[in-house]
Design an enzyme around this catalytic site. Sequence first.
Site, PDB file in Angstrom:
ATOM      1  N   GLU A  46      44.303  47.555  52.535  1.00 13.92           N
ATOM      2  CA  GLU A  46      45.671  48.028  52.755  1.00 13.92           C
ATOM      3  C   GLU A  46      45.740  49.124  53.804  1.00 13.92           C
ATOM      4  O   GLU A  46      46.763  49.265  54.482  1.00 13.92           O
ATOM      5  CB  GLU A  46      46.284  48.524  51.445  1.00 13.92           C
ATOM      6  CG  GLU A  46      46.796  47.423  50.555  1.00 13.92           C
ATOM      7  CD  GLU A  46      47.731  47.932  49.473  1.00 13.92           C
ATOM      8  OE1 GLU A  46      48.478  47.101  48.923  1.00 13.92           O
ATOM      9  OE2 GLU A  46      47.730  49.139  49.164  1.00 13.92           O
ATOM     10  N   LYS A  72      56.361  39.515  48.456  1.00 18.30           N
ATOM     11  CA  LYS A  72      57.293  39.930  47.412  1.00 18.30           C
ATOM     12  C   LYS A  72      58.696  39.393  47.698  1.00 18.30           C
ATOM     13  O   LYS A  72      59.401  38.939  46.786  1.00 18.30           O
ATOM     14  CB  LYS A  72      57.327  41.456  47.298  1.00 18.30           C
ATOM     15  CG  LYS A  72      56.047  42.063  46.752  1.00 18.30           C
ATOM     16  CD  LYS A  72      56.169  43.569  46.633  1.00 18.30           C
ATOM     17  CE  LYS A  72      54.896  44.194  46.097  1.00 18.30           C
ATOM     18  NZ  LYS A  72      54.998  45.665  45.990  1.00 18.30           N
ATOM     19  N   HIS A  88      21.016  35.444  45.164  1.00 19.94           N
ATOM     20  CA  HIS A  88      20.675  34.089  44.739  1.00 19.94           C
ATOM     21  C   HIS A  88      21.847  33.127  44.913  1.00 19.94           C
ATOM     22  O   HIS A  88      21.727  31.952  44.571  1.00 19.94           O
ATOM     23  CB  HIS A  88      20.211  34.111  43.279  1.00 19.94           C
ATOM     24  CG  HIS A  88      18.952  34.878  43.084  1.00 19.94           C
ATOM     25  ND1 HIS A  88      17.707  34.285  43.036  1.00 19.94           N
ATOM     26  CD2 HIS A  88      18.737  36.211  42.952  1.00 19.94           C
ATOM     27  CE1 HIS A  88      16.787  35.211  42.876  1.00 19.94           C
ATOM     28  NE2 HIS A  88      17.376  36.391  42.820  1.00 19.94           N
TER      29      HIS A  88
END
Length: 407
Positions: A272, A399, A293
């Site tokens: 951000e 949003k 791994h």
Amino acid sequence: MRIKVITEKTGIEKSEILALRGEAGRALDRLWSGSEPMTGWVQAPMSSRGELLERVLAISDIIRNEAELLVVLGIGGSYLGAKAAIEALPKFERGIPVRFLGFNLCSDYYLETLEEIKNKKTMVCVVSKSGNTMEVRTALEIIKPVLEEKYGSAEAAAQRILAITDAKDGSLREEAEEMGYTTLEIPRDIGGRYSVLTAAGLLPMAVSGIDIREVLDGAADCANSPEWDGDAVDYAISRFLLQEKGKEVELIELCHSRLNYLGEWMKQLYGESEGKNGGGLMPSTLVFSTDLHSMGQYLQQGRQIFMETMVIVDKPVRDIPIPAGPQAGKTVRDLSAAMVSGVVKAHRTIGIPVVEIHLPVLDAYEYGQLLYFLETTCAITAMLSGVNPFDQPGVESYKAEMHKLLD
């Protein structure tokens, strides 16, 4: 400053770093000037002491005495810093469990947490400056009737709710005053991802049993370290230079199992703060040695678009000797140190830039130093890149689309 940062394995010439120390120092001066918006966090390790610290400690004592469980409602900076610290640090015996809601929209997770609330004496802490964040508001509306049924009335439920919010404005502040919630404040000049050393992070830490005085002491000593006039800014400069040289991803590699959620906090802090105007290193996390791994092959021979930042704890609280087998006579710490050194050597051989951040031990004081160091260097990198570290205009796009669908 007891944190040690090694930037000599990045492939960057020392002269390149020295050439930018002046500019990085000027960015640091701007952060400390008090004239830049949303930089209240710079003084937070000092300003959070005194009256605020005593109030947080007093409220945490009440919660521990009256509850078996604290449920924190928050998302992003309203919960990540607290959760990361609670997972990382040792606790006093008087701490109680802390759960989190409002950071996802998973019905199954909600139901599991609500069942725990029904079976335990519970207090709830809502963390939101505005009170309008959808996930947090939804969590509060779901949990209030559960508390009302458990404790007999809306008034009784309100006595079990604490709001950490803006001092004057917002829907949560209005509700808190109307219902009589206990309140703590998030300063207006501190954004969520920089709020871990305010009440938003300190209260859940204290309830869990973390020594928040030590956290603040470590952060304050880091803030006031003379090393900021020297090489403490080199991590910020290295990240900026590696981005300028074409690196696109910063792999945050966590070499201690209790630091896994610190990586989640760092992802928000870096993403951000820096991901603007088509730039910024994309933060991603790997857990060692597990991910050697699963991602080790890619790290060694995949697209070399990344730099690596390794967060290393040098000394465990206790070590474990290996009694038999090929590694008999060594300890788990010996193996961990060899693994880290082996990764660094192998990756440097093919030219991957590696930064090492070393904590001498993992305790509240050192963790406070680490938090402040990361906040500060992140902000400096963003300022070197020419972006505002403290806004997030891109977050509003999804949003807006989401609310269109819901409406």
